[in-house]
Design an enzyme around this catalytic site. Structure first.
Site, PDB file in Angstrom:
ATOM      1  N   TYR A 149       0.825  -1.210   0.000  1.00 41.71           N
ATOM      2  CA  TYR A 149       0.000   0.000   0.000  1.00 41.71           C
ATOM      3  C   TYR A 149       0.857   1.257   0.000  1.00 41.71           C
ATOM      4  O   TYR A 149       0.655   2.171   0.794  1.00 41.71           O
ATOM      5  CB  TYR A 149      -0.955  -0.043   1.191  1.00 41.71           C
ATOM      6  CG  TYR A 149      -1.809  -1.284   1.163  1.00 41.71           C
ATOM      7  CD1 TYR A 149      -2.874  -1.397   0.271  1.00 41.71           C
ATOM      8  CD2 TYR A 149      -1.520  -2.363   1.990  1.00 41.71           C
ATOM      9  CE1 TYR A 149      -3.637  -2.549   0.208  1.00 41.71           C
ATOM     10  CE2 TYR A 149      -2.283  -3.522   1.939  1.00 41.71           C
ATOM     11  CZ  TYR A 149      -3.333  -3.612   1.048  1.00 41.71           C
ATOM     12  OH  TYR A 149      -4.085  -4.759   0.981  1.00 41.71           O
ATOM     13  N   CYS A 150       1.792   1.309  -0.914  1.00 44.00           N
ATOM     14  CA  CYS A 150       2.748   2.407  -1.035  1.00 44.00           C
ATOM     15  C   CYS A 150       2.524   3.115  -2.369  1.00 44.00           C
ATOM     16  O   CYS A 150       2.045   2.508  -3.333  1.00 44.00           O
ATOM     17  CB  CYS A 150       4.173   1.853  -0.951  1.00 44.00           C
ATOM     18  SG  CYS A 150       5.485   3.071  -1.200  1.00 44.00           S
TER      19      CYS A 150
END
Length: 219
Positions: A70-71
Site C-alpha cells: 500500500y505504497c
C-alpha cells in the site's frame, strides 16, 4: 495540541528525508572491501513453506528489494516483473522482502499479501513472477541479518535520513533503508555491487544493471 502542532511542522521534514531525494544521488557503488557474501544468509518464503539458503543463487546477479503493498511506489511491482522477465536470460534474479516499517504500508499478514497485490494494489490480477519472502524488518534491532549485511556493504546514496520523530526503529544507523522499494544488486560471487534509492525509476535501474553486466563480461 502542542504535540499535534509539533507533528504538523515535523511532517515536511519527514517527507523531505524519506521521499524527496532529488538533491542526492540515485545510486551508489558498494564498498570494495566487503567481508562475507549473501551466501551466509537465508530466509523463509512468503508462505513459510520453504527455507531458502541464498547460496542457491550462486552464479546469479541478485536484486534485493524491500517491498510494500500500500505504497505510492507499489506501481514498481509490475515493472519488477518486466525487469525479471527481460534480464533473466542475463542471470538476474529479483527477490522481494515485504516490510511494514515505512508508513505502515504493509500491514497484512503473510497470507494476505498476495491477495492485496492481486486485488487491491497494484490490482488487476497482478501476480509477482519473482520470489517473495516472509514479512520482516529491514532496519533496527530486529532487522533481517541479510539486510544488515547489505546495508553495511553499501553506503546510502542519500545524505538525508528524515525526522527522528517519524522513525519507528532503534537503533538508527546512517546506512539504514529510508523507504519502501530500495534496491541492492549483488554479483554472481555473492558480494553487493550497487544500491539505489526508492524513487529511482526501474528503467534507470535496468540501464545501470545492463551497464554493469557489460562491464562484468569485459573484466
Amino acid at each position: 495540541m502542542t504535540v499535534q502542532l509539533g507533528a504538523f511542522y515535523l511532517f515536511p521534514l519527514f517527507m523531505a528525508g524519506f521521499v524527496q531525494t532529488n538533491s542526492n544521488l540515485e545510486k551508489m557503488d558498494c564498498y570494495k572491501d566487503v567481508t562475507g557474501t549473501i551466501y551466509d544468509y537465508d530466509a523463509f518464503t512468503l508462505n513459510g513453506n520453504e527455507h531458502i539458503q541464498f547460496k542457491q543463487y550462486a552464479g546469479k546477479h541478485v536484486l534485493f528489494v524491500n517491498v510494500a503493498t500500500y505504497c505510492g511506489l507499489t506501481a514498481q511491482y509490475p515493472e519488477l516483473n518486466t525487469l525479471q522477465e527481460e534480464l533473466k536470460p542475463f542471470g538476474l534474479v529479483v527477490l522481494g522482502f515485504p516490510c511494514n516499517q515505512f508508513g505502515k504500508q504493509e500491514p497484512g499478514e503473510n497470507s494476505e499479501i498476495l491477495l492485496g497485490l492481486k486485488y487491491v494494489r497494484p490490482g488487476g490480477g497482478y501476480v509477482p513472477n519473482f520470489q517473495l519472502f516472509e514479512k520482516g524488518d529491514v532496519n533496527g534491532e530486529k532487522e533481517q541479518k541479510v539486510f544488515t549485511f547489505l546495508k553495511h556493504s553499501c553506503p546510502h546514496p542519500s545524505e538525508l535520513i528524515g525526522s527522528i520523530g517519524y522513525i519507528s526503529w532503534e537503533p538508527i544507523r546512517v546506512h539504514d533503508i529510508r523507504w519502501n522499494f530500495e534496491k541492492f544488486l549483488v554479483g554472481p560471487d555473492g558480494v553487493p555491487v550497487m544500491r539505489w534509492v526508492h524513487e529511482t525509476p526501474i528503467s534507470t535501474v535496468k540501464s545501470d544493471i545492463l551497464a554493469y553486466l557489460k562491464q562484468f563480461k569485459t573484466e
